[in-house]
Enzyme design. Structure first.
Site, PDB file in Angstrom:
ATOM      1  N   ASP A 148       4.045  -6.536   7.192  1.00 13.71           N
ATOM      2  CA  ASP A 148       3.880  -5.092   6.999  1.00 13.71           C
ATOM      3  C   ASP A 148       5.194  -4.321   7.085  1.00 13.71           C
ATOM      4  O   ASP A 148       5.203  -3.093   7.041  1.00 13.71           O
ATOM      5  CB  ASP A 148       2.838  -4.529   7.982  1.00 13.71           C
ATOM      6  CG  ASP A 148       3.222  -4.780   9.423  1.00 13.71           C
ATOM      7  OD1 ASP A 148       4.315  -5.332   9.669  1.00 13.71           O
ATOM      8  OD2 ASP A 148       2.433  -4.431  10.317  1.00 13.71           O
TER       9      ASP A 148
ATOM     10  N   ASP B 201       4.069 -19.319   9.747  1.00  5.47           N
ATOM     11  CA  ASP B 201       4.827 -19.646   8.535  1.00  5.47           C
ATOM     12  C   ASP B 201       5.363 -21.082   8.569  1.00  5.47           C
ATOM     13  O   ASP B 201       5.420 -21.769   7.545  1.00  5.47           O
ATOM     14  CB  ASP B 201       5.951 -18.621   8.265  1.00  5.47           C
ATOM     15  CG  ASP B 201       6.793 -18.316   9.483  1.00  5.47           C
ATOM     16  OD1 ASP B 201       6.562 -18.912  10.555  1.00  5.47           O
ATOM     17  OD2 ASP B 201       7.720 -17.482   9.373  1.00  5.47           O
TER      18      ASP B 201
ATOM     19  N   HIS C  23      14.178  -9.194   7.370  1.00  9.75           N
ATOM     20  CA  HIS C  23      15.210  -8.498   8.158  1.00  9.75           C
ATOM     21  C   HIS C  23      16.001  -9.470   9.024  1.00  9.75           C
ATOM     22  O   HIS C  23      16.764  -9.061   9.887  1.00  9.75           O
ATOM     23  CB  HIS C  23      14.599  -7.355   8.980  1.00  9.75           C
ATOM     24  CG  HIS C  23      13.497  -7.760   9.893  1.00  9.75           C
ATOM     25  ND1 HIS C  23      13.695  -8.470  11.043  1.00  9.75           N
ATOM     26  CD2 HIS C  23      12.163  -7.563   9.809  1.00  9.75           C
ATOM     27  CE1 HIS C  23      12.542  -8.680  11.643  1.00  9.75           C
ATOM     28  NE2 HIS C  23      11.584  -8.154  10.904  1.00  9.75           N
TER      29      HIS C  23
HETATM   30  N1  UDP Z   1       2.280  -8.725  14.032  1.00  9.94           N
HETATM   31  C1  UDP Z   1       1.001  -8.792  14.488  1.00  9.94           C
HETATM   32  N2  UDP Z   1       0.768  -8.587  15.810  1.00  9.94           N
HETATM   33  C2  UDP Z   1       1.768  -8.320  16.668  1.00  9.94           C
HETATM   34  C3  UDP Z   1       3.085  -8.236  16.197  1.00  9.94           C
HETATM   35  C4  UDP Z   1       3.319  -8.454  14.859  1.00  9.94           C
HETATM   36  O1  UDP Z   1       0.087  -9.037  13.709  1.00  9.94           O
HETATM   37  O2  UDP Z   1       1.518  -8.148  17.833  1.00  9.94           O
HETATM   38  C5  UDP Z   1       2.537  -8.925  12.597  1.00  9.94           C
HETATM   39  C6  UDP Z   1       3.230  -7.719  12.011  1.00  9.94           C
HETATM   40  O3  UDP Z   1       2.273  -6.801  11.568  1.00  9.94           O
HETATM   41  C7  UDP Z   1       4.056  -8.323  10.914  1.00  9.94           C
HETATM   42  C8  UDP Z   1       4.350  -9.718  11.415  1.00  9.94           C
HETATM   43  O4  UDP Z   1       3.415  -9.999  12.430  1.00  9.94           O
HETATM   44  O5  UDP Z   1       3.340  -8.391   9.704  1.00  9.94           O
HETATM   45  C9  UDP Z   1       5.758  -9.848  11.979  1.00  9.94           C
HETATM   46  O6  UDP Z   1       5.889  -8.944  13.037  1.00  9.94           O
HETATM   47  P1  UDP Z   1       7.235  -8.120  13.324  1.00  9.94           P
HETATM   48  O7  UDP Z   1       7.797  -7.610  12.041  1.00  9.94           O
HETATM   49  O8  UDP Z   1       6.927  -7.099  14.361  1.00  9.94           O
HETATM   50  O9  UDP Z   1       8.167  -9.202  13.993  1.00  9.94           O
HETATM   51  P2  UDP Z   1       9.179 -10.257  13.358  1.00  9.94           P
HETATM   52  O10 UDP Z   1       8.467 -11.578  13.503  1.00  9.94           O
HETATM   53  O11 UDP Z   1       9.421  -9.880  11.948  1.00  9.94           O
HETATM   54  O12 UDP Z   1      10.379 -10.144  14.204  1.00  9.94           O
HETATM   55 MN    MN Z   2       9.353  -8.118  10.869  1.00 11.83          MN
END
Ligand code: UDP
Ligand code: MN
Length: 381
Positions: free
Chosen positions: A205, A289, A313
């Site tokens: 998201d 993933d 990111h």
């Molecule tokens: N996400 C989730 N529950 C959480 C935290 C994250 O479903 O408690 C989902 C979030 O909506 C996104 C994905 O997991 O689609 C990755 O989360 P985020 O971007 O916060 O962290 P990243 O893994 O990218 O650092």
């Molecule tokens: Mn993220």
């Protein structure tokens, strides 16, 4: 009655021997005595059977009730697992059928891939509905609002209305731990399989999806062959163990977006369908993933097709050439510690960072100037 008949000879003997052998008793009285005691024994036996049956029924009811309260007491994930993954109720099946009734594609054409051949799933969580989804809904979601579904963990009537019912409450727990994320990706996979479309594309998201570019990208690949398109975040294979076996494989990072062809998705079923993805992820002790990568590149020996048009990111987004931003398929942002955002070319379409911290609104406006008034109007995200 059968018991009564077959055992009457024995009981006669016992009764006569113990109760009715006094010499002074007349034969008639003896007969009466025997038949009374036989009747009494019969009814006693019947009463015993009835009591045992009642005890059995009551204990069964108590057990059922106990199981039910146990189920309710369990954390949400387990309730969901029993309902969704182990098929103890058909909530999910019905939900999927209801939501996809207009979406199922019956191999209607064998020509080039179009937007409607793609099932787009976006993983999200209740806590991000306000902060992350508004910007998506105001920008790229509108380019693929029939094909895109948001997989979340809570009901949200407002967003449901805004997205025309494209919010799917997976009933998964809402945390960032492996289990809960795999739970959601498993739901995305199962939902996709039902759609019967040529491609499944998953995004986070915090992704911006250039829908036109996505369609162009997928046109280069045959959905009848095995394709796993993504961007690896490591430059070496990920290693772990699966049921005691040492395994190594490449995987595409979910945060950059991943697309899987129909042919491959079908072959992934033994490890992914009906909650299988969650279970595989548990065995693998690895995130969602990684689990996809394990199934595709390790179990099915299909190589990851790496695309440089996908960006999470984890990259330094500011280093992407501003002139090429509109050609990228996905972009992202990181707003936590250091601002990791795309750098746009100078343009009248640009909003100030305070109004567009992700830069997605400005980018979208640049790509589609006719949407600028709407995209700019919204303050949030
Ligand atoms: N996400 C989730 N529950 C959480 C935290 C994250 O479903 O408690 C989902 C979030 O909506 C996104 C994905 O997991 O689609 C990755 O989360 P985020 O971007 O916060 O962290 P990243 O893994 O990218 O650092
Ligand atoms: Mn993220």
């Amino acid at each position: 009655m059968l018991f009564y008949g077959t055992t009457s000879a024995t009981t006669d003997y016992i009764i006569c021997y113990y109760f009715c052998r006094a010499k002074q008793v007349s034969k008639k009285m003896k007969r009466n005595c025997i038949s009374t005691i036989q009747t009494l024994l019969f009814w006693l036996f019947a009463l015993l059977c009835l009591t045992l049956w009642v005890i059995y029924v009551i204990s069964d009811m108590i057990q059922l009730r106990y199981k039910e309260t146990e189920r309710q007491r369990q954390p949400r994930i387990n309730r969901k697992i029993s309902a969704y993954y182990y098929g103890t109720d058909h909530y999910y099946e019905e939900y999927i059928d209801r939501n996809l009734k207009n979406q199922v594609v019956e191999n209607k054409h064998e020509n080039q891939t179009n937007l409607d051949d793609i099932f787009i799933s976006v993983k999200t969580s209740g806590k991000f509905h306000k902060t992350r989804l508004n910007v998506i809904i105001d920008t790229w979601f509108r380019d693929a609002n029939q094909q895109t579904y948001f997989f979340t963990d809570t009901d949200d009537d407002g967003l449901s209305k805004k997205t025309d019912g494209h919010m799917v409450n997976t009933m998964c727990n809402s945390s960032h731990i492996r289990r809960d994320l795999s739970c959601k990706l498993g739901a995305e996979y199962d939902f996709y399989i039902k759609s019967n479309k040529r491609w499944w594309c998953h995004f986070d998201d915090d992704n911006y999806v250039n829908v036109d570019q996505l369609v162009m990208l997928l046109r280069d690949y045959d959905h009848n062959m095995d394709f796993y398109i993504g961007k690896p975040s490591l430059n070496y294979p990920f290693t772990t163990t699966f049921k005691g076996e040492k395994v190594g494989f490449w995987f595409a990072t979910g945060g950059a977006g991943v697309c899987i062809s129909k042919a491959l998705a079908q072959r992934m079923k033994p490890w992914c369908s009906n909650g299988g993805l969650y279970r595989t992820s548990e065995h693998l002790n690895a995130p969602d993933d990684c689990t996809l990568g394990f199934v595709v590149s390790n179990r099915l020996a299909v190589e990851l097709t790496s695309s440089n048009l996908l960006h999470s990111h984890l990259e330094t987004l500011g280093q992407l050439n501003p002139a090429t931003l509109t050609e990228q398929v996905t972009l992202s942002y990181g707003l936590d510690n250091r601002n990791n955002i795309i750098q746009l070319q100078e343009s009248s379409h640009n909003l100030p960072i305070s109004k567009d911290p992700t830069r997605f609104r400005s980018l979208h406006c640049k790509r589609k100037p006719d949407t600028c008034s709407r995209v700019h109007r919204t303050k949030s995200g």
